[in-house]
Design an enzyme around this catalytic site. Structure first.
Site, PDB file in Angstrom:
ATOM      1  N   HIS A  20       5.806  -5.232  -1.362  1.00 19.32           N
ATOM      2  CA  HIS A  20       5.174  -6.399  -2.029  1.00 19.32           C
ATOM      3  C   HIS A  20       6.453  -7.470  -2.096  1.00 19.32           C
ATOM      4  O   HIS A  20       7.550  -7.193  -2.237  1.00 19.32           O
ATOM      5  CB  HIS A  20       4.611  -6.145  -3.415  1.00 19.32           C
ATOM      6  CG  HIS A  20       3.335  -5.307  -3.322  1.00 19.32           C
ATOM      7  ND1 HIS A  20       2.245  -5.273  -4.215  1.00 19.32           N
ATOM      8  CD2 HIS A  20       2.843  -4.408  -2.381  1.00 19.32           C
ATOM      9  CE1 HIS A  20       1.287  -4.640  -3.943  1.00 19.32           C
ATOM     10  NE2 HIS A  20       1.741  -4.000  -2.695  1.00 19.32           N
ATOM     11  N   CYS A  76       0.428  -7.033  -9.374  1.00 20.31           N
ATOM     12  CA  CYS A  76      -0.312  -5.716  -9.508  1.00 20.31           C
ATOM     13  C   CYS A  76       0.618  -4.822 -10.237  1.00 20.31           C
ATOM     14  O   CYS A  76       1.325  -5.064 -10.846  1.00 20.31           O
ATOM     15  CB  CYS A  76      -0.323  -5.147  -7.931  1.00 20.31           C
ATOM     16  SG  CYS A  76       0.963  -4.270  -7.384  1.00 20.31           S
ATOM     17  N   GLU A  88       6.959  -9.418  -4.507  1.00 22.62           N
ATOM     18  CA  GLU A  88       7.689  -9.030  -6.017  1.00 22.62           C
ATOM     19  C   GLU A  88       9.059  -7.972  -6.013  1.00 22.62           C
ATOM     20  O   GLU A  88      10.111  -8.219  -6.384  1.00 22.62           O
ATOM     21  CB  GLU A  88       6.878  -8.980  -7.028  1.00 22.62           C
ATOM     22  CG  GLU A  88       5.898 -10.004  -7.329  1.00 22.62           C
ATOM     23  CD  GLU A  88       4.525  -9.438  -6.381  1.00 22.62           C
ATOM     24  OE1 GLU A  88       4.470  -9.274  -5.506  1.00 22.62           O
ATOM     25  OE2 GLU A  88       3.502  -9.403  -7.208  1.00 22.62           O
TER      26      GLU A  88
END
Length: 163
Positions: A62, A92, A64
Site C-alpha cells: 500500500h 486500512c 502508506e
C-alpha cells in the site's frame, strides 16, 4: 504514552495532499488502485509512494506502507515522531497499525473508505487508547479530488470488465 497535540490548522495541508494526489495519478497510470501517500517532516517531503500491489505482487504494498518504510530509511529511525502522513484514502487496518507502530503523530487523509477505513470509518485504530501510541487524524482534505480519482478508476475497471 506520548501526548497527542492538535494539528496546526495553518499548516498547508492542501500543498502536501496535492503531492499525495500526484502519487495517486502515478498509481492510476500503472493500473494500480490510485492511492498516494507522502510523509512530511519539518516542512519537507521525506517519502512519497503510490500503491504497488499489482506491480510487486505484494498485498502489503500500500502507498502508506511504502512511504513509511522510505521515511524510516530517510531518518535512520523507525520512530517517525516529527512526521505527518498525507494519504489520499483513509488508511486500512494494516496501514493504521503501521502508523501506530512507527509513532507517526499526525495523519491527514483525503476521502473516507467505507469498506476498510481504520482511522474513522470502520475502526479507530489510530486513536485507540488501549494501544501504546495514538495519532491525531484529520480527514476530508481535498476530499472531492481524492474521491474522484478512485471513482473514475473503478468506473473504468467495471466498463472493461475488470475489478
Amino acid at each position: 504514552m506520548s501526548e497527542i497535540q492538535p494539528i496546526n490548522p495553518l499548516q498547508p495541508h492542501d500543498v502536501w495532499m496535492k503531492k499525495a494526489l500526484d502519487q495517486a495519478l502515478i498509481a492510476y497510470d500503472l493500473e494500480e488502485v490510485p492511492v498516494g501517500a507522502v510523509v512530511v517532516c519539518k516542512d519537507r517531503v521525506i517519502a512519497e509512494a503510490c500503491n504497488q500491489r499489482e506491480a510487486l505482487n505484494d498485498p502489503t504494498a500500500h502507498a502508506e506502507m511504502i512511504a513509511i518504510t522510505q521515511a524510516a530509511e530517510a531518518l535512520g529511525s523507525w520512530r517517525l515522531l516529527d512526521c505527518t502522513l498525507y494519504v489520499t484514502l483513509e488508511p486500512c487496518p494494516m496501514c493504521a497499525g503501521a502508523i501506530v507502530q512507527s509513532r507517526i503523530p499526525f495523519v491527514v487523509y483525503g476521502t473516507t473508505d467505507p469498506k476498510g477505513g481504520a482511522c474513522d470509518t470502520l475502526f479507530q485504530i489510530t486513536s485507540d487508547i488501549r494501544l501504546n501510541h495514538q495519532a491525531a487524524v484529520l480527514g476530508g482534505v481535498m476530499q472531492e479530488d481524492c474521491k474522484a480519482i478512485l471513482q473514475q478508476f473503478f468506473r473504468e475497471r467495471r466498463t472493461l470488465g475488470r475489478s
